[in-house]
Design an enzyme around this catalytic site. Sequence first.
Site, PDB file in Angstrom:
ATOM      1  N   HIS A 200      41.416  37.591  39.861  1.00  0.00           N
ATOM      2  CA  HIS A 200      40.727  38.158  41.144  1.00  0.00           C
ATOM      3  C   HIS A 200      40.401  36.684  41.770  1.00  0.00           C
ATOM      4  O   HIS A 200      41.248  36.200  42.644  1.00  0.00           O
ATOM      5  CB  HIS A 200      39.502  38.917  41.151  1.00  0.00           C
ATOM      6  CG  HIS A 200      39.041  39.136  42.240  1.00  0.00           C
ATOM      7  ND1 HIS A 200      37.513  39.177  42.522  1.00  0.00           N
ATOM      8  CD2 HIS A 200      39.507  39.538  43.387  1.00  0.00           C
ATOM      9  CE1 HIS A 200      37.274  39.508  43.876  1.00  0.00           C
ATOM     10  NE2 HIS A 200      38.692  39.685  44.452  1.00  0.00           N
TER      11      HIS A 200
ATOM     12  N   CYS B 107      31.553  38.902  38.156  1.00  0.00           N
ATOM     13  CA  CYS B 107      31.509  38.648  39.220  1.00  0.00           C
ATOM     14  C   CYS B 107      31.761  39.857  40.349  1.00  0.00           C
ATOM     15  O   CYS B 107      31.080  39.802  41.372  1.00  0.00           O
ATOM     16  CB  CYS B 107      32.542  37.522  39.533  1.00  0.00           C
ATOM     17  SG  CYS B 107      32.120  35.741  38.992  1.00  0.00           S
ATOM     18  N   HIS B 108      33.039  40.242  40.343  1.00  0.00           N
ATOM     19  CA  HIS B 108      33.368  41.235  41.062  1.00  0.00           C
ATOM     20  C   HIS B 108      33.758  42.651  40.584  1.00  0.00           C
ATOM     21  O   HIS B 108      34.407  43.760  41.220  1.00  0.00           O
ATOM     22  CB  HIS B 108      34.391  40.877  42.007  1.00  0.00           C
ATOM     23  CG  HIS B 108      34.135  39.664  42.793  1.00  0.00           C
ATOM     24  ND1 HIS B 108      34.385  38.410  42.225  1.00  0.00           N
ATOM     25  CD2 HIS B 108      33.125  39.344  43.843  1.00  0.00           C
ATOM     26  CE1 HIS B 108      33.976  37.407  43.032  1.00  0.00           C
ATOM     27  NE2 HIS B 108      33.298  37.906  44.024  1.00  0.00           N
ATOM     28  N   GLY B 109      33.418  42.824  39.071  1.00  0.00           N
ATOM     29  CA  GLY B 109      33.501  44.139  38.554  1.00  0.00           C
ATOM     30  C   GLY B 109      34.958  44.328  38.022  1.00  0.00           C
ATOM     31  O   GLY B 109      35.604  45.655  38.465  1.00  0.00           O
TER      32      GLY B 109
ATOM     33  N   PRO C 258      39.010  44.908  41.365  1.00  0.00           N
ATOM     34  CA  PRO C 258      39.693  44.106  42.437  1.00  0.00           C
ATOM     35  C   PRO C 258      40.802  42.986  42.057  1.00  0.00           C
ATOM     36  O   PRO C 258      41.692  42.753  42.785  1.00  0.00           O
ATOM     37  CB  PRO C 258      38.691  43.376  43.238  1.00  0.00           C
ATOM     38  CG  PRO C 258      37.664  43.047  42.376  1.00  0.00           C
ATOM     39  CD  PRO C 258      37.797  44.247  41.345  1.00  0.00           C
TER      40      PRO C 258
END
Lengths: 176, 412
Positions: free
Chosen positions: A121, A140-142, A155
């Site tokens: 990502h 950080c963003h799963g 993501p």
Amino acid sequence: MSAASHGGDGGERRDFLVITAGAFVGVGAVGLVWPFVDQMNPSADVLALSSTEVDISGIEPGQSVTISWRGKPVFVRRRTEAEIDAALAVDMDDLPDPQSDAERHKDGKAEWLVVLGICTHLGCVPLGFAGEYDGWFCPCHGSHYDTSGRIRKGPAPANLEVPEYEFLTDTQIKIG
Amino acid sequence: MSFQTDNKLIKWFDDRLPLVSVMHHTFVQHPYPRNLNVAYQFGSILGVMLTLQIVTGIVLAMHYTAHTSLAFDSVEHIMRDVNYGWLLRYMHANGASMFFIAVYLHMFRGLYYGSYKAPREMIWIIGVVILLVMMATGFMGYVLPWGQMSFWGATVITNLFSALPVVGDPIVTWLWGGFAVDNPTLNRFFSLHYLLPFVIFGLVFLHLVALHQKGSTNPLGIEIKGPADYISFHPYFTVKDFFGFAAFGVIFAIFVFWFPNYLGHPDNYIPADPLVTPAHIVPEWYFLPFYAILRSVPDKLMGVLAMFAAIGVLFILPWLDRSRVRSAAFRPQYKWFFWIFALDCIVLGYAGSQPAEGNMLIISRIATIYYFVHFIFLMPVLGWFERPKPLPTSISEAVLAGKASSSGGENA
């Protein structure tokens, strides 16, 4: 303004001079700019560190070690039978970035998984043995990765990258 | 002749921010005397050199490490590992020398043609300030590789300030940030070495504003009187300047590619050692005349003052010169003294490169005295006693008469 001075008195000669001089200046300028651009590319000492040898004899099944290669983390994970089975059991249609488990390890070395420890990502380092698929989880963003390092949820667009590497012996690998 | 365009976007922009018309005025339309000769090339060459030093410097700073334990190795890293690092460093190091060559020729041009005289005093004074900032920049840049010459040059030059009574030692300690030249010194020198070129850039801007206010001098030393006396900057002087860049660039390239270390000193390839001074330390060549003046005075404070006075005297030169004629072409005596002075500077430079002993010390003392006699005594006195040749009535008349080369030259 030079067009006005073009007559039979050397107008073509002047054009020739302007074009050749301009061409030389252009080539020279590009030649001069290149060193200033190229100096920002990796230097010789950085390129000299582009491969790393790792002794993997001490890694037990179910363990993972993190190696620094070119300044980036590489996960060397010795998978258990259960983890390999879990990776094999996945339906290709469930994968955002379809890739079979066999494509992600060396032939006959299914227990060894070597992946770049960088989330596809935005470049964070995922946590091992975590997430919904018990592979990796990027805090950080799963993004969730499975035990083959493939993206399953979140993501990130692609699987964890498998770097270029080879087995020098059964207990020694060379990354890069 | 002012800037005209039919492009609506450019009109809109230029009406609000007159960047285009100012550039047009500066680089296209500005009138210059039609008789500028090769001595007038160096201003634009200096502009190019400043730009090149800033660009190569910014790039080198991407690879250099300002720390006593890493600086020397980081320079070698640039030379061996960084792509084209050798080229960039040699361009920067030799570029400094070429910068000084050009600035000294530019200044001698000014001395010969009386460019410093009224009404152009401010151009000259700003120029001398630029020289001082250049010297500070060059000196601090030479310290950064942290070789033996770097270290001992830094030690000697900063110690100049210790000659000052009472405040001397505290100032030196302040400059060093310690009790000797060390890591704090290196760090602040790096910071200032990066800053000062931009200060020079600002000063160059003022130099040019002052130049455009009064216009360029010319080899005849008379003012522009009519349209026949001048031509526009573009295309006449852009072409002439580009020719100058090419010629100067060839000389620059010869140094960079064939003699990259000729102007440097081998001792600077030895890492700095605070415990051992090299047997014979000399500054970079462009400081040698001033270094000779420093050493020729057998008193610490007086030597330092004489060295700074050698540049300080340039500030008052426009008032020391009492002659009403600008160009040495019409000053039969000054012309000779100009060349003697130029020779004197070369002698001082040579003396500065030699050990300060024996005959060389005597020669450098005589040359030092003559340096000041030239400015303090000869310049005012010549103005009173010299009988200048008759000046031509206009630039165009002199130039066209010279071209016809029939009856009567520029002095007829």
